[in-house]
Design an enzyme around this catalytic site. Structure first.
Site, PDB file in Angstrom:
ATOM      1  N   LYS A 162      17.826  10.111  -4.622  1.00  0.00           N
ATOM      2  CA  LYS A 162      16.487  10.409  -5.143  1.00  0.00           C
ATOM      3  C   LYS A 162      15.454  10.063  -4.073  1.00  0.00           C
ATOM      4  O   LYS A 162      15.131   8.916  -3.827  1.00  0.00           O
ATOM      5  CB  LYS A 162      16.180   9.628  -6.421  1.00  0.00           C
ATOM      6  CG  LYS A 162      15.080  10.342  -7.192  1.00  0.00           C
ATOM      7  CD  LYS A 162      14.049   9.476  -7.856  1.00  0.00           C
ATOM      8  CE  LYS A 162      13.136   8.610  -7.104  1.00  0.00           C
ATOM      9  NZ  LYS A 162      12.020   9.269  -6.393  1.00  0.00           N
ATOM     10  N   GLU A 191      16.819  -3.102   0.046  1.00  0.00           N
ATOM     11  CA  GLU A 191      16.034  -3.284   1.278  1.00  0.00           C
ATOM     12  C   GLU A 191      14.576  -3.249   0.851  1.00  0.00           C
ATOM     13  O   GLU A 191      14.067  -2.193   0.465  1.00  0.00           O
ATOM     14  CB  GLU A 191      16.309  -2.136   2.263  1.00  0.00           C
ATOM     15  CG  GLU A 191      17.725  -2.068   2.789  1.00  0.00           C
ATOM     16  CD  GLU A 191      18.032  -3.134   3.811  1.00  0.00           C
ATOM     17  OE1 GLU A 191      17.112  -3.890   4.203  1.00  0.00           O
ATOM     18  OE2 GLU A 191      19.201  -3.210   4.215  1.00  0.00           O
ATOM     19  N   CYS A 196       8.542  -1.403   6.965  1.00  0.00           N
ATOM     20  CA  CYS A 196       8.981  -2.645   6.316  1.00  0.00           C
ATOM     21  C   CYS A 196       9.159  -3.783   7.302  1.00  0.00           C
ATOM     22  O   CYS A 196       8.949  -4.933   6.974  1.00  0.00           O
ATOM     23  CB  CYS A 196      10.286  -2.392   5.572  1.00  0.00           C
ATOM     24  SG  CYS A 196      11.567  -1.742   6.648  1.00  0.00           S
TER      25      CYS A 196
HETATM   26  P1  NAD Z   1       8.321   2.043  -4.269  1.00  0.00           P
HETATM   27  O1  NAD Z   1       9.140   0.868  -4.630  1.00  0.00           O
HETATM   28  O2  NAD Z   1       7.116   2.319  -5.037  1.00  0.00           O
HETATM   29  O3  NAD Z   1       9.188   3.386  -4.298  1.00  0.00           O
HETATM   30  C1  NAD Z   1      10.403   3.502  -3.602  1.00  0.00           C
HETATM   31  C2  NAD Z   1      11.307   4.469  -4.335  1.00  0.00           C
HETATM   32  O4  NAD Z   1      11.591   3.930  -5.630  1.00  0.00           O
HETATM   33  C3  NAD Z   1      10.688   5.849  -4.574  1.00  0.00           C
HETATM   34  O5  NAD Z   1      11.697   6.828  -4.458  1.00  0.00           O
HETATM   35  C4  NAD Z   1      10.222   5.760  -6.020  1.00  0.00           C
HETATM   36  O6  NAD Z   1      10.177   7.021  -6.658  1.00  0.00           O
HETATM   37  C5  NAD Z   1      11.315   4.902  -6.628  1.00  0.00           C
HETATM   38  N1  NAD Z   1      10.921   4.204  -7.855  1.00  0.00           N
HETATM   39  C6  NAD Z   1       9.697   3.792  -8.235  1.00  0.00           C
HETATM   40  N2  NAD Z   1       9.754   3.211  -9.454  1.00  0.00           N
HETATM   41  C7  NAD Z   1      11.046   3.234  -9.839  1.00  0.00           C
HETATM   42  C8  NAD Z   1      11.744   2.784 -10.995  1.00  0.00           C
HETATM   43  N3  NAD Z   1      11.116   2.193 -12.004  1.00  0.00           N
HETATM   44  N4  NAD Z   1      13.079   2.974 -11.062  1.00  0.00           N
HETATM   45  C9  NAD Z   1      13.739   3.572 -10.057  1.00  0.00           C
HETATM   46  N5  NAD Z   1      13.136   4.042  -8.942  1.00  0.00           N
HETATM   47  C10 NAD Z   1      11.798   3.861  -8.830  1.00  0.00           C
HETATM   48  O7  NAD Z   1       8.001   1.808  -2.727  1.00  0.00           O
HETATM   49  P2  NAD Z   1       7.134   2.718  -1.773  1.00  0.00           P
HETATM   50  O8  NAD Z   1       5.702   2.400  -2.009  1.00  0.00           O
HETATM   51  O9  NAD Z   1       7.564   4.123  -1.870  1.00  0.00           O
HETATM   52  O10 NAD Z   1       7.593   2.186  -0.342  1.00  0.00           O
HETATM   53  C11 NAD Z   1       7.002   1.106   0.262  1.00  0.00           C
HETATM   54  C12 NAD Z   1       7.830  -0.138   0.117  1.00  0.00           C
HETATM   55  O11 NAD Z   1       9.156   0.072   0.602  1.00  0.00           O
HETATM   56  C13 NAD Z   1       7.293  -1.290   0.916  1.00  0.00           C
HETATM   57  O12 NAD Z   1       7.308  -2.457   0.163  1.00  0.00           O
HETATM   58  C14 NAD Z   1       8.256  -1.405   2.066  1.00  0.00           C
HETATM   59  O13 NAD Z   1       8.322  -2.656   2.669  1.00  0.00           O
HETATM   60  C15 NAD Z   1       9.526  -1.006   1.443  1.00  0.00           C
HETATM   61  N6  NAD Z   1      10.489  -0.570   2.470  1.00  0.00           N
HETATM   62  C16 NAD Z   1      11.512  -1.403   2.803  1.00  0.00           C
HETATM   63  C17 NAD Z   1      12.410  -1.050   3.798  1.00  0.00           C
HETATM   64  C18 NAD Z   1      13.539  -1.961   4.194  1.00  0.00           C
HETATM   65  O14 NAD Z   1      14.440  -1.495   4.872  1.00  0.00           O
HETATM   66  N7  NAD Z   1      13.542  -3.209   3.807  1.00  0.00           N
HETATM   67  C19 NAD Z   1      12.267   0.170   4.440  1.00  0.00           C
HETATM   68  C20 NAD Z   1      11.208   0.993   4.088  1.00  0.00           C
HETATM   69  C21 NAD Z   1      10.322   0.605   3.087  1.00  0.00           C
END
Ligand code: NAD
Length: 503
Positions: free
Chosen positions: A199, A274, A308
């Site tokens: 997804k 992650e 991240c």
């Molecule tokens: P997010 O958590 O809002 O969304 C990430 C994904 O989760 C999206 O596909 C979203 O549709 C999905 N999602 C949202 N709510 C959900 C739910 N209730 N159930 C299942 N899936 C759900 O994060 P974002 O704003 O898209 O991305 C930014 C964040 O990601 C930052 O905190 C960043 O640090 C983190 N990130 C971490 C890494 C790593 O490797 N540690 C890499 C990239 C980004």
């Protein structure tokens, strides 16, 4: 959509136009289909606001179909393929990636906003990633060991272990590096023999659709990889709850990561996470300033800070504090802000107006003092979600700009004195996160001692965020569970079974 060349500052390649003029369907059971409800979303170029494409927007019904297809494939043709055949398919996919890097890179730039040089690099790295995990697919092996004494007491016996795929895996990825996030989860899962429902993030649906086409062109059996674009709260949540999914691999915010863990507690799905970061960068007085000035600045400003592993808490020794600040302010001021398609762009747009407003709220709070803004601090007028690379100096540990992940081009600088490494490490480790970090010094002993003291999954010396296919990456503390990349990335998708045979 009626996009024309005038919507972009640079001419896109014919292959990208072909993709943009086509559909952006879901991939379920080897077929490209509309969502069951007929719902569609619209994705925009964050640099201009131009609508790029309609894409099929899946929900729980589509996720159910996708999971059932993955379940059928797991018990069907996929499980019959040898490790070597899986490796061959992964290599074919890597070759197709290489042949399509320009199109994939251009799609990432217009959908996500990242600069072209970075999109090209990540597209090529993804090809490398599929080659790398093709190698691991050929090397999955168990061990033999001594059977327990009570078994041996009865006669000759043998114990060995098997490494078996976990099953159907749900993979949920964010928008910040959309294609790489998908590939770094898909490659090890496929090498291990799992089947997948991916997804992608709703903000960046485009490159995943092309990825799906390349997967089918490579010859993966139907249902092995299913791709369902959709919202997190509907499609994402349905995937997490689905009883036929054995494991969730999630990259995204710490907040949603915690939510997923709670959901998965009910049926004890395996979970790897992650999550967010607020990584420390520690600059000692003997650092090579010619390298530290651009290196530390890029630790924060790479990918507009929507990264991240961004190093955003900068600890600088008092002896070089002013010199480093001055150098980084000049560097930040020289960074070309613009559409990612321009070859010289260093800072592209943030993903959305919401993200821009969020980032500016931190900058405005810092502007009120007592910290000082020594570079940037403004959001340029006009279309697009741009924010200047911003340096906030003289920060203190309690400030929100220091404690919270901003996910934008905002650096918080603190001064330290003395050479007590434990005290410096205590400052650096004063965070809920532990994803990355870097140490800048020319002293070998200081470098290694400090790297050992930083409580993060990945520490660099005289560079920042040096990750790659063969380097395990993941978080301590609230930055996540498990490690992606490398052998550990493969282990996330394997179960170990021990077999004891009385002979
Ligand atoms: P997010 O958590 O809002 O969304 C990430 C994904 O989760 C999206 O596909 C979203 O549709 C999905 N999602 C949202 N709510 C959900 C739910 N209730 N159930 C299942 N899936 C759900 O994060 P974002 O704003 O898209 O991305 C930014 C964040 O990601 C930052 O905190 C960043 O640090 C983190 N990130 C971490 C890494 C790593 O490797 N540690 C890499 C990239 C980004």
């Amino acid at each position: 959509m009626t996009l024309t060349a005038a919507d972009f500052p640079v001419e896109l390649s014919p292959g990208t136009w072909d993709v943009l003029r086509g559909d952006f369907p879901l991939l379920i059971d080897g077929k490209f289909v509309s969502s069951a409800s007929g719902a569609a979303g619209v994705t925009h170029d964050p640099a201009t606001g131009a609508a790029l494409a309609d894409f099929a927007l899946g929900d729980a019904v589509d996720v159910d179909l996708a999971v059932r297809a993955a379940h059928k494939a797991f018990g069907g043709p996929w499980s019959k393929l040898s490790h070597f055949e899986r490796a061959r398919l992964l290599r074919k996919l890597a070759d197709l990636f290489e042949a399509n890097t320009q199109v994939l890179a251009e799609l990432e730039v217009i959908d996500n906003g990242m600069p072209m040089w970075l999109a090209g690099l990540t597209a090529r790295n993804n090809a490398e990633l599929f080659h790398y995990y093709a190698g691991w697919a050929e090397r999955i092996e168990g061990t033999t060991t001594t059977p327990p004494a009570h078994v041996l007491a009865a006669g000759e016996a043998l114990t060995y272990t098997l490494r078996e795929p976990v099953g159907v895996v749900g993979q949920i990825v964010p928008w910040n590096v959309p294609l790489s996030m998908a590939c770094l989860k898909l490659a090890p899962a496929l090498a291990a023999g799992c089947t997948v429902v991916l997804k992608p993030a709703e903000e960046t649906p485009l490159s995943a659709v092309v990825l799906g086409r390349l997967i089918m062109e490579a010859g993966f059996p139907e249902g092995v990889v299913n791709i369902v674009n959709g919202d997190g709260a509907t499609a994402g949540a349905a995937l997490v709850r689905h009883p036929l999914v054995s494991k969730i691999s999630f990259t995204g915010s710490t907040e949603v990561g915690k939510l997923i863990v709670r959901e998965c507690a009910d049926d004890l799905k395996k979970v790897s996470l992650e999550l967010g970061g607020k990584s420390p960068v520690i600059v000692f007085p003997d650092a090579d300033m010619a390298k530290a000035v651009p290196g530390v600045a890029m630790a924060t400003f790479f990918l507009q800070g929507q990264n991240c592993m961004a190093g955003t808490r900068i600890f600088v020794h008092a002896d070089i504090y002013d010199e480093l600040l001055e150098g980084m302010a000049a560097f930040a001021g020289s960074m070309k802000i613009g559409h990612g398609l321009h070859a010289d762009t260093m800072i592209g747009p943030l993903i959305s107006a919401k993200q821009k407003a969020r980032v500016m709220s931190y900058v405005d709070e810092a502007r009120a003092g007592p910290a000082r803004i020594v570079a940037g601090g403004k959001a340029p007028e006009g279309p697009g979600h741009f924010v200047e690379p911003t340096i906030v100096a003289d920060t203190t540990p309690d400030m929100r700009v220091v404690r919270e992940e901003i996910f934008g081009p905002v650096m918080a600088v603190q001064r330290f004195e003395g050479d007590d490494l434990d005290a410096i490490a205590a400052m650096a480790n004063d965070s809920d996160f532990g994803l990355s970090g870097s140490v800048w010094t020319q002293d070998l002993s200081t470098a290694h001692k400090m790297a050992a003291r930083v409580r993060s999954g990945h520490v660099s010396v005289n560079t920042h965020g040096a990750v790659g296919a063969n380097i395990p990456f993941g978080g301590f503390k609230q930055s996540g569970w498990g490690r992606e990349f490398g052998r550990e990335g493969l282990d996330l998708y394997l179960e170990t079974k021990a077999v004891t045979v009385a002979l």
